[in-house]
Write an enzyme that holds these catalytic residues in place. Structure first.
Site, PDB file in Angstrom:
ATOM      1  CE  LYS A   1      18.568  76.936 109.879  1.00 40.75           C
ATOM      2  NZ  LYS A   1      18.196  75.495 109.988  1.00 40.75           N
TER       3      LYS A   1
ATOM      4  CG  ASP B   1      16.964  76.291 113.296  1.00 42.11           C
ATOM      5  OD1 ASP B   1      17.672  75.117 113.037  1.00 42.11           O
ATOM      6  OD2 ASP B   1      17.936  76.947 114.048  1.00 42.11           O
TER       7      ASP B   1
HETATM    8  P1  NDP Z   1      14.616  74.815 120.236  1.00 42.68           P
HETATM    9  O1  NDP Z   1      14.625  76.162 120.110  1.00 42.68           O
HETATM   10  O2  NDP Z   1      13.604  73.875 120.267  1.00 42.68           O
HETATM   11  O3  NDP Z   1      15.482  74.355 121.501  1.00 42.68           O
HETATM   12  C1  NDP Z   1      16.880  74.756 121.664  1.00 42.68           C
HETATM   13  C2  NDP Z   1      17.312  74.090 122.655  1.00 42.68           C
HETATM   14  O4  NDP Z   1      18.907  74.237 122.827  1.00 42.68           O
HETATM   15  C3  NDP Z   1      16.896  74.733 123.859  1.00 42.68           C
HETATM   16  O5  NDP Z   1      16.790  74.023 125.146  1.00 42.68           O
HETATM   17  C4  NDP Z   1      18.001  76.049 124.142  1.00 42.68           C
HETATM   18  O6  NDP Z   1      17.835  76.149 125.515  1.00 42.68           O
HETATM   19  C5  NDP Z   1      19.123  75.329 124.010  1.00 42.68           C
HETATM   20  N1  NDP Z   1      20.270  76.372 123.542  1.00 42.68           N
HETATM   21  C6  NDP Z   1      20.017  77.127 122.520  1.00 42.68           C
HETATM   22  N2  NDP Z   1      21.110  77.933 122.397  1.00 42.68           N
HETATM   23  C7  NDP Z   1      21.866  77.496 123.323  1.00 42.68           C
HETATM   24  C8  NDP Z   1      23.250  77.964 123.898  1.00 42.68           C
HETATM   25  N3  NDP Z   1      23.799  79.007 123.221  1.00 42.68           N
HETATM   26  N4  NDP Z   1      23.742  77.366 124.877  1.00 42.68           N
HETATM   27  C9  NDP Z   1      23.162  75.956 125.615  1.00 42.68           C
HETATM   28  N5  NDP Z   1      21.845  75.903 125.065  1.00 42.68           N
HETATM   29  C10 NDP Z   1      21.363  76.205 124.132  1.00 42.68           C
HETATM   30  O7  NDP Z   1      15.407  74.313 118.997  1.00 42.68           O
HETATM   31  P2  NDP Z   1      15.553  73.082 118.097  1.00 42.68           P
HETATM   32  O8  NDP Z   1      15.513  71.807 119.100  1.00 42.68           O
HETATM   33  O9  NDP Z   1      14.506  73.135 117.194  1.00 42.68           O
HETATM   34  O10 NDP Z   1      17.136  73.045 117.399  1.00 42.68           O
HETATM   35  C11 NDP Z   1      18.331  72.416 118.117  1.00 42.68           C
HETATM   36  C12 NDP Z   1      19.135  72.456 117.265  1.00 42.68           C
HETATM   37  O11 NDP Z   1      18.986  71.542 116.371  1.00 42.68           O
HETATM   38  C13 NDP Z   1      19.784  73.736 116.457  1.00 42.68           C
HETATM   39  O12 NDP Z   1      21.320  73.439 116.073  1.00 42.68           O
HETATM   40  C14 NDP Z   1      19.079  73.494 115.201  1.00 42.68           C
HETATM   41  O13 NDP Z   1      19.699  74.195 114.051  1.00 42.68           O
HETATM   42  C15 NDP Z   1      19.056  72.037 114.953  1.00 42.68           C
HETATM   43  N6  NDP Z   1      18.097  71.328 113.961  1.00 42.68           N
HETATM   44  C16 NDP Z   1      16.811  71.472 114.192  1.00 42.68           C
HETATM   45  C17 NDP Z   1      15.908  71.106 113.478  1.00 42.68           C
HETATM   46  C18 NDP Z   1      14.447  71.150 113.658  1.00 42.68           C
HETATM   47  O14 NDP Z   1      13.591  70.309 113.075  1.00 42.68           O
HETATM   48  N7  NDP Z   1      14.066  71.681 114.698  1.00 42.68           N
HETATM   49  C19 NDP Z   1      16.380  70.326 112.047  1.00 42.68           C
HETATM   50  C20 NDP Z   1      17.808  70.067 111.978  1.00 42.68           C
HETATM   51  C21 NDP Z   1      18.589  70.786 113.055  1.00 42.68           C
HETATM   52  P3  NDP Z   1      16.873  77.710 126.041  1.00 42.68           P
HETATM   53  O15 NDP Z   1      15.647  77.059 126.211  1.00 42.68           O
HETATM   54  O16 NDP Z   1      17.745  77.966 127.475  1.00 42.68           O
HETATM   55  O17 NDP Z   1      17.241  78.613 125.183  1.00 42.68           O
END
Ligand code: NDP
Length: 451
Positions: A132, A172
């Site tokens: 990571k 991510d």
């Molecule tokens: P994105 O950046 O596309 O989206 C993240 C989302 O979560 C946004 O809506 C963001 O809101 C919100 N968010 C982030 N931090 C916070 C916080 N501290 N409190 C509340 N809301 C928050 O990321 P992903 O969708 O790619 O990833 C989301 C999760 O999934 C993570 O945990 C990641 O590690 C996990 N994951 C992702 C994978 C992938 O293929 N993308 C694979 C496996 C796991 P805002 O826009 O306001 O920041």
């Protein structure tokens, strides 16, 4: 008085050593503790693992790279961020795991993610090690050219530590298709090689169909498998999802396709509640809002006259299924009890470690089906593995072919969870995924000697 759990002391001593060696890295401690509770008893009961210190070795990164990322902002001012790559475990294949750009990034967060990734990648059955990386850079509010300059500076150092056979990063939080494009461009320019060194690439330059959808779709496929064990499915269910980024968007899309109704999504400012349901047309607006306009979720509430709850998470909304898809520790013990009171039947983690240990315990006690992220969100890295396979073959598979493979992998992960986690008439998915992920890595490490 004899302790109820004969391994309690061994786990405690193990965790004491982990904390001492990794001070202040509380997310890492939490992730290791969760695995230690199920894997240490398993090691003790299986002779070939005894005294091999396998979990201890897995909890120690093979390599940690930390570097300066200097860049100029649009006003010509110097900016300095910190970059990281954790090369956690290569027993099964090249290090594989995403890059996160978020101000909360530090060593402890990335080590927890890299540790989880080792088990998750093993569960996919593909030949992938775990890693990571990322930076404390905050993409929010930055211009396109600032994002590009940052990505180029980040890759100018990272490029010497990665390659298509050794370490293959992906996206991510904060790293989507746009950032992967800039990172890939800079890698190619410096290395003078067009290889599958990153996954999540655009379709025109080596990406895979279904990669953007994979984590969200996979999470819902897994949820279907869990519900099927109780003779049920997504069809007709009310679903609450946190986040509105990559994982949340495609989880919502798959729920809609399977006949469920998504009533809530969120971002870091609050959540929207739309009791009519967020159908495909409204979801398209969310995708435009978040991926192109880079706006806030509250704008959805203004457009569709839905409720917006500032500063709150969505777990108080009545639902049958909850999919936490935003970030770590976003659903705690109190939230779990509210979900239970409202009749929630299943929770599957789309994000990494979004549920706290107190929430796990509450779900377990209430017999709510609960899937930890290393099982339910493995679809993303699985399709990254399929992207690597297509890059090696210089071929591109059809959408249906990739989707079918993804679906089959999620079903297989469910079977592994059942194999190792079946107890007292039900599946303990935490135990099943920890042990199922551990066995393959442990056996490969034993075969490769003390390295
Ligand atoms: P994105 O950046 O596309 O989206 C993240 C989302 O979560 C946004 O809506 C963001 O809101 C919100 N968010 C982030 N931090 C916070 C916080 N501290 N409190 C509340 N809301 C928050 O990321 P992903 O969708 O790619 O990833 C989301 C999760 O999934 C993570 O945990 C990641 O590690 C996990 N994951 C992702 C994978 C992938 O293929 N993308 C694979 C496996 C796991 P805002 O826009 O306001 O920041």
């Amino acid at each position: 008085m004899a302790s109820k759990n004969p391994f309690e002391k061994t786990v405690k001593d193990f965790m004491r050593r982990v904390r001492r060696r990794n001070p202040g890295e509380k997310e890492f401690h939490q992730a290791v503790q969760e695995v230690a509770e199920t894997v240490i008893p398993f090691e003790a009961e299986h002779g070939k693992y005894v005294n091999q210190h396998l979990l201890e070795r897995i909890a120690e990164p093979e390599r940690v790279i930390m570097f300066r990322v200097p860049w100029f902002d649009d006003r010509g001012e110097y900016r300095i961020n910190r970059g990281f790559r954790i090369q956690m475990n290569s027993a099964l294949g090249p290090y594989k795991g995403g890059l996160r750009f978020h101000p909360s990034v530090y060593l402890g967060v990335l080590k927890f993610l890299a540790f989880e990734q080792v088990f998750k990648n093993s569960l996919t059955t593909l030949p992938l090690g775990g890693g990571k990386g990322g930076s404390d850079f905050d993409p929010k509010g930055k211009s396109e050219s600032e994002i590009m300059r940052f990505c180029q500076s980040f890759m100018t150092e990272l490029f010497r530590h990665i390659n298509a056979y050794g370490d293959v990063p992906a996206g991510d939080i904060g790293v989507g298709g746009r950032e992967i494009g800039y990172l890939f461009g800079q890698y190619k320019r410096i290395a003078n090689r067009f290889t599958g060194v990153l996954t999540g690439k655009g379709m025109m330059y080596g990406g895979s169909l279904i990669r953007p959808e994979a984590t969200g779709y996979g999470c819902v496929y897994f949820t279907e498998e869990m519900l099927a064990t109780r003779g049920s499915g997504i069809k007709g269910k009310t679903v609450v999802i946190s986040g509105s980024g990559n994982v949340a968007q495609y989880a919502a899309e798959k729920v809609n396709h399977l006949g469920g109704k998504v009533v809530a999504l969120s971002d870091s400012e609050g959540f929207i509640y739309d009791k009519q349901g967020i159908d495909d047309e409204k979801l398209n607006y969310i995708m435009f809002l978040k991926n192109e306009k880079r706006g806030r979720i509250r704008e959805y509430a203004e457009k569709y006259k839905a409720e917006f709850h500032a500063g709150k998470n969505p777990w108080g909304v009545k639902c049958h299924v909850a999919l936490p898809c935003a970030t770590e520790n976003e659903l705690d013990g109190k939230d779990a009890l509210i979900l239970k009171k409202n009749g929630c039947k299943a929770v599957a983690e789309g994000a990494n470690m979004p549920c706290t240990p107190e929430a796990h315990a509450a779900f377990h006690k209430a017999k709510i089906l609960f899937a930890p992220g290393k099982a339910s969100n493995a679809g993303g890295v699985a399709v990254s593995g399929l992207e690597m396979a297509q890059n090696s073959q210089r071929l591109s598979w059809s959408r249906d072919e990739v989707d079918q493979r993804l679906h089959e992998i999620m079903k297989r992960i469910h079977r592994v969870c059942k194999q190792y986690g079946y107890e007292n008439g039900q599946i303990n998915y935490v135990k099943g995924s920890n042990i199922g992920g551990f066995v393959k890595v442990a056996d490969a490490m034993l075969a490769q000697g003390l390295v």
